[in-house]
Every structure is written in structure tokens, then in C-alpha cells.
Design a protein around this motif. Structure first.
Motif, PDB file in Angstrom:
ATOM      1  N   ILE A  17       5.334  -3.106 -12.232  1.00 52.02           N
ATOM      2  CA  ILE A  17       4.367  -3.800 -11.373  1.00 52.02           C
ATOM      3  C   ILE A  17       4.355  -3.189  -9.977  1.00 52.02           C
ATOM      4  O   ILE A  17       3.290  -2.936  -9.390  1.00 52.02           O
ATOM      5  CB  ILE A  17       4.685  -5.302 -11.313  1.00 52.02           C
ATOM      6  CG1 ILE A  17       4.425  -5.947 -12.681  1.00 52.02           C
ATOM      7  CG2 ILE A  17       3.847  -5.998 -10.247  1.00 52.02           C
ATOM      8  CD1 ILE A  17       4.847  -7.391 -12.779  1.00 52.02           C
ATOM      9  N   ASN A  18       5.549  -2.922  -9.423  1.00 52.83           N
ATOM     10  CA  ASN A  18       5.618  -2.307  -8.098  1.00 52.83           C
ATOM     11  C   ASN A  18       5.023  -0.907  -8.100  1.00 52.83           C
ATOM     12  O   ASN A  18       4.389  -0.496  -7.126  1.00 52.83           O
ATOM     13  CB  ASN A  18       7.068  -2.266  -7.619  1.00 52.83           C
ATOM     14  CG  ASN A  18       7.623  -3.648  -7.335  1.00 52.83           C
ATOM     15  OD1 ASN A  18       6.874  -4.567  -7.000  1.00 52.83           O
ATOM     16  ND2 ASN A  18       8.932  -3.809  -7.478  1.00 52.83           N
ATOM     17  N   LYS A  19       5.208  -0.186  -9.210  1.00 48.64           N
ATOM     18  CA  LYS A  19       4.631   1.149  -9.298  1.00 48.64           C
ATOM     19  C   LYS A  19       3.117   1.084  -9.341  1.00 48.64           C
ATOM     20  O   LYS A  19       2.421   1.893  -8.723  1.00 48.64           O
ATOM     21  CB  LYS A  19       5.179   1.853 -10.543  1.00 48.64           C
ATOM     22  CG  LYS A  19       4.709   3.286 -10.694  1.00 48.64           C
ATOM     23  CD  LYS A  19       5.326   3.937 -11.924  1.00 48.64           C
ATOM     24  CE  LYS A  19       4.855   5.375 -12.059  1.00 48.64           C
ATOM     25  NZ  LYS A  19       5.446   6.021 -13.271  1.00 48.64           N
ATOM     26  N   GLU A  20       2.576   0.105 -10.067  1.00 48.10           N
ATOM     27  CA  GLU A  20       1.123  -0.065 -10.138  1.00 48.10           C
ATOM     28  C   GLU A  20       0.557  -0.456  -8.774  1.00 48.10           C
ATOM     29  O   GLU A  20      -0.557  -0.051  -8.412  1.00 48.10           O
ATOM     30  CB  GLU A  20       0.771  -1.126 -11.185  1.00 48.10           C
ATOM     31  CG  GLU A  20       1.022  -0.678 -12.611  1.00 48.10           C
ATOM     32  CD  GLU A  20       0.772  -1.780 -13.625  1.00 48.10           C
ATOM     33  OE1 GLU A  20       0.500  -2.915 -13.187  1.00 48.10           O
ATOM     34  OE2 GLU A  20       0.868  -1.501 -14.832  1.00 48.10           O
ATOM     35  N   LYS A  21       1.318  -1.236  -8.010  1.00 52.80           N
ATOM     36  CA  LYS A  21       0.872  -1.603  -6.673  1.00 52.80           C
ATOM     37  C   LYS A  21       0.765  -0.377  -5.764  1.00 52.80           C
ATOM     38  O   LYS A  21      -0.197  -0.223  -5.011  1.00 52.80           O
ATOM     39  CB  LYS A  21       1.839  -2.609  -6.059  1.00 52.80           C
ATOM     40  CG  LYS A  21       1.755  -4.007  -6.659  1.00 52.80           C
ATOM     41  CD  LYS A  21       2.837  -4.910  -6.118  1.00 52.80           C
ATOM     42  CE  LYS A  21       2.765  -5.036  -4.607  1.00 52.80           C
ATOM     43  NZ  LYS A  21       3.810  -5.937  -4.072  1.00 52.80           N
TER      44      LYS A  21
END
Length: 495
Positions: A473-477
Motif C-alpha cells: 500500500i505504501n509503495k502504491e502511494k
């Protein structure tokens, strides 16, 4: 028959390479057909132990009984239900795949193990024969594979061995301590393979892989999953035969001839009745196979007319009728035993209804019996998979990719293919239920319960899965893949 010297040499060599050290009052008895205790050492073996003993004959008789049962239409249908659920064959997918936990082994070793499994898969032709292997194992309660190695100690061929000709044995060396208490010092496993009635050969454990059902009877013999159904199968077979006999004997309406024999002596009365029977009997029979009418007297006695003598008492000859059976269509008792048979085989009773052609795919509509059957099939898969993993272990260790101690620390499992339509429908419904639950919990997560607790306790994520989801999720952000809708509810936006 092996000579005493050759037998002793075999066990001495086997002990030096595959001996298992013990110093215990208790010794293991699992995964073998017979345990033999030896108080004078492995070199003191006697020739008579290599005769085919009673236990081996009992195993052979049981296997033959199971195979006869498997030919019965009812049991054959039940076995097909189990085999088809356990092993799904699809042209687009492999029936079984290996799963290696890379946290327990390096990527390089994992790749080599993967290649070895694919090599074994080709040798055993699992894509085409795995259902046959599983069927044989389920019916017989045991399955044996012979591993043939080349000059370089590499696995070259894998052969299926008839379980009626091979038996696994364990010899335990017993020695008494200073207090005269018998202690198991060490043990070795080996196999005896019968070439014919008078000849057998001894095989080291490394050349054979055995897969047992995991259940034993009162005689400590591994039995098939069909064993609990033997009594019910016999009862059902006898009941079916009895119903057929009753239908034939009671279905036709028969005539009863009361013949007035006056004051004739008994012998003359019988002769007189016999003369009338031959005179009025229908001498023509119809052959259903050829369609011809013949004059042979082939009528069964159970459906012939009845002739009875009657003394002179003011009543003359009389002809009466004996009606046929009135409950010829009653099969409730037959269905009762059939249902018990399926229950003994752990088949859901809903599958008894052959007219029900609708496949239930909604997860909320799965009955308790179907859920139990699914767990039973998974248990069968795990037991069967242990044998395939054992073959892989012997190959990997023999080629020195890893040592045996290193292998025990590697987490390896086999994943069997599932029915695509059923699995996809079930997973889609489960995900919809989870998303609906997340929407309902939106006002509570972060206030009364932490997001981590919600994801682990409610969404059933492990700690590793939870950490990976946070990372994704943090990578997608960071990549700009988290839009406004993706951040609703705080499950992705606020990590």
C-alpha cells in the motif's frame, strides 16, 4: 530363500548406513507393517523369519477384499466422488504444484528443488497418472514406489509396486540394562518383496517409498478407508439379492389347484396329481435373447402353479389364485443401508440424490456434511502428498543438493488444483463478504479497535501477510496509485 550369511551381511551393511540409534523403553512402530524384536543382535537372524507369515497373508486378503468392493457400482461411484474432488485434472493446469517457503531456504536451492520435482513429475507422469495413483492408494490403503538409481546415485526410474507382494518391516535390537530392563538400542527399516511363493528379496529402505492410509485395525495392520464399509457393503449386497428373489417369486399371480383324489392311497394320489400337472403345464417358453419360442420346460419352480391333494369331503376339484406381493415397490430398507454405506465412506448424503444435477456453489449454502467432506478430502491430500514429498527428499539428498538435516528445516508443501468454477465462485463470495464487513466496520476501526487488530483478527491475515500489505500500500502511494477511492476508510491511506 536367503542364506544366513547373506542375510547377516545385508543387515550389517544396512545398519552401518541407515541405522537409527535408540536407548529407550519405547521404540517407534508407525509407518511399518511389522516390528520384529531381536535380543541377540542383527547378525543372529534365523532363516525362518523370511517365510510369508500370517500377517502378510491377512494384508493380502484385505487388499483383495477392497478391490472387490471397488468394483461394486455404489462404492465405485463413491470412490469417484472422492478421487475427483481430491485430484482435479485440468488441461490448462498441473494437478499438483510444489510450494517452497523461501524464508527457510535460499532462492538458488529452492530453484534446484523445484527442478528436481519437475523431473520426478515427468518420470511418474503425474499429469496423466496421479488420479490412478490416488485411486490405488485410497482403495488398497497403501502404495509403494520402487526408486531405481543409476551408477551415479541419481534417480533414473520410478516404478509402481504391487502392495500384495511387498511388506515393510522394522527390526529393533533389544538389550537389557544393569537392572535387567529391556531397552531398544537401535532399529532399521527394510522391505521384503516376494518374487514367487518360495523366493523373496530384501530391499533397503532408500529404494522404496511407501504411503499408508494412516489408520490401523485391532491387529495393528494398516487398512483402507473402505474397511469401515465392508459390513454394510455385505448387508446391502445380501438385501439387494433378497429383494430380487422376492420380486421374482412374489410378483406373478399363481394358481392353486385343489385336486379331489377321493379315497385313493397316498401313492396313487401323488401319481394322479403328477399326471394332471404334466397335462396342464405350459410346455412352451420364450427365449428373450433369441426371440424364439421353444418347447423346453425351463420354468422356474418358484413361479409355477401349486397343486394340492384334497380328500373326499363333499368338495370337488377347485382352482384358486394366489395374489402377487403387494409391497413390491417398497425399497426404504434398501435406501437405509445405502445411506449408511455412504456415511461409512464419508460421502455427503446429498450426493445420494442422482436426480439433483444443480451444483451448489454459494459458500453460504454449503451444508455441514459438505464442509466435513471437504476437510476429509484435504486430509487425504495431505497424507498422499507426504509420499510424493518423500520421493523428492530422497532425490534431493542423494544428489547432495541439501543434507537430510537441512531438508528437515525446509518448509515444503504440495498444492493440489481445485475445481476452477467452484473455487472462483466461492472466493468471490468470500471477498464480497469481507468487503461488506470492512464497510460496516469503517466507523469503528481506529476508534474502538486498531487497524492491525482488525486486519489480523477479523480479516484473518497473518503477521507476515499484514506487513506485506502495508508495504504494498505504501509503495502504491509513492507511485501515485492510491486515489481517493483507494484511501476510503483508512485501510490504505493512513498507514
Amino acid at each position: 530363500m536367503l542364506g544366513k550369511k547373506r542375510v547377516s551381511t545385508f543387515f550389517e551393511k544396512l545398519l552401518s548406513t541407515n541405522g537409527n540409534k535408540l536407548n529407550s523403553l519405547i521404540y517407534p512402530t508407525d509407518n511399518v507393517d511389522e516390528v520384529q524384536k531381536d535380543s541377540i543382535g542383527f547378525a543372529g537372524l534365523q532363516n525362518h523369519i523370511y517365510a510369508f507369515d500370517d500377517k502378510t497373508q491377512k494384508i493380502t486378503e484385505k487388499i483383495k477384499t477392497y478391490r472387490r468392493m471397488a468394483l461394486d457400482p455404489e462404492i465405485s461411484s463413491a470412490i469417484d466422488e472422492i478421487v475427483n474432488d481430491a485430484i482435479v485434472v485440468d488441461d490448462q493446469l498441473k494437478p499438483v504444484k510444489i510450494n517452497i517457503d523461501e524464508s527457510t531456504v535460499s532462492k538458488e536451492i529452492a530453484k534446484k528443488i523445484q527442478n528436481e520435482f519437475e523431473s520426478i513429475e515427468r518420470m511418474m507422469k503425474l499429469k496423466y497418472k496421479i488420479q490412478d495413483y490416488f485411486y490405488r492408494w485410497y482403495v488398497d490403503g497403501r502404495l509403494f514406489f520402487y526408486l531405481n538409481y543409476d551408477d551415479k546415485n541419481r534417480l533414473s526410474n520410478i516404478f509402481l509396486v504391487d502392495p500384495t507382494k511387498i511388506i515393510k518391516k522394522r527390526r529393533v535390537k533389544i538389550k537389557k540394562d544393569n537392572d535387567n530392563i529391556p531397552l531398544a538400542q537401535e532399529y532399521i527399516d527394510y522391505y521384503e518383496y516376494m518374487i514367487d511363493e518360495n523366493k523373496k528379496i530384501l530391499l533397503p529402505e532408500n529404494n522404496i517409498v511407501s504411503i499408508y492410509s494412516g489408520i490401523k485395525d485391532e491387529n495393528n495392520i494398516y487398512i483402507s478407508y473402505l474397511d469401515p464399509a465392508i459390513k454394510l457393503w455385505n448387508q446391502l449386497s445380501m438385501l439387494e439379492d433378497a429383494i430380487v428373489i422376492y420380486r421374482i417369486s412374489r410378483a406373478p399371480e399363481r394358481r392353486i389347484f385343489y385336486i379331489d383324489v377321493g379315497n385313493m392311497p397316498a401313492q396313487k394320489a401323488q401319481q394322479y396329481i403328477r399326471t394332471l400337472m404334466n397335462q396342464f403345464r405350459n410346455k412352451f417358453t420364450y427365449d428373450a435373447k433369441t426371440g424364439q419360442v421353444s418347447g423346453e420346460r425351463g420354468v422356474l419352480s418358484m413361479i409355477e402353479d401349486i397343486w394340492l391333494a384334497r380328500r373326499a369331503d363333499g368338495r370337488g376339484t377347485e382352482i384358486d389364485t394366489l395374489p402377487g406381493g403387494e409391497q413390491l415397490g417398497e425399497i426404504d430398507d434398501l435406501l437405509y443401508f445405502r445411506k449408511k454405506l455412504y456415511r461409512a465412506l464419508k460421502i455427503p448424503s446429498t450426493r445420494l440424490d442422482t436426480d439433483n444435477s444443480i451444483l451448489q456453489v454459494r459458500a453460504t449454502e454449503i451444508s455441514r456434511e459438505e464442509a466435513k467432506f471437504s476437510r476429509f478430502v484435504q486430509k487425504l491430500r495431505n497424507t498422499f502428498a507426504s509420499g510424493l514429498i518423500e520421493i523428492l527428499k530422497k532425490q534431493v539428498v542423494s544428489k547432495k543438493i541439501v543434507s537430510e538435516s537441512e531438508w528437515n528445516n525446509i518448509n515444503i508443501s504440495l498444492i493440489f488444483s481445485e475445481d476452477n468454477m467452484f473455487t472462483e465462485q466461492k472466493n468471490a463470495e468470500l471477498w464480497n463478504m469481507k468487503f461488506e464487513l470492512m464497510n460496516n466496520a469503517d466507523n469503528y476501526v481506529g476508534r474502538f479497535i486498531s487497524r492491525e487488530t482488525f486486519m489480523k483478527k477479523v480479516m484473518n491475515l497473518t503477521h507476515e501477510e499484514y506487513e506485506k500489505e502495508i508495504e504494498k500500500i505504501n509503495k502504491e502511494k509513492e507511485e501515485g496509485g492510491n486515489d481517493e477511492e483507494g484511501g476510503r476508510g483508512g485501510y490504505g491511506r493512513r498507514f
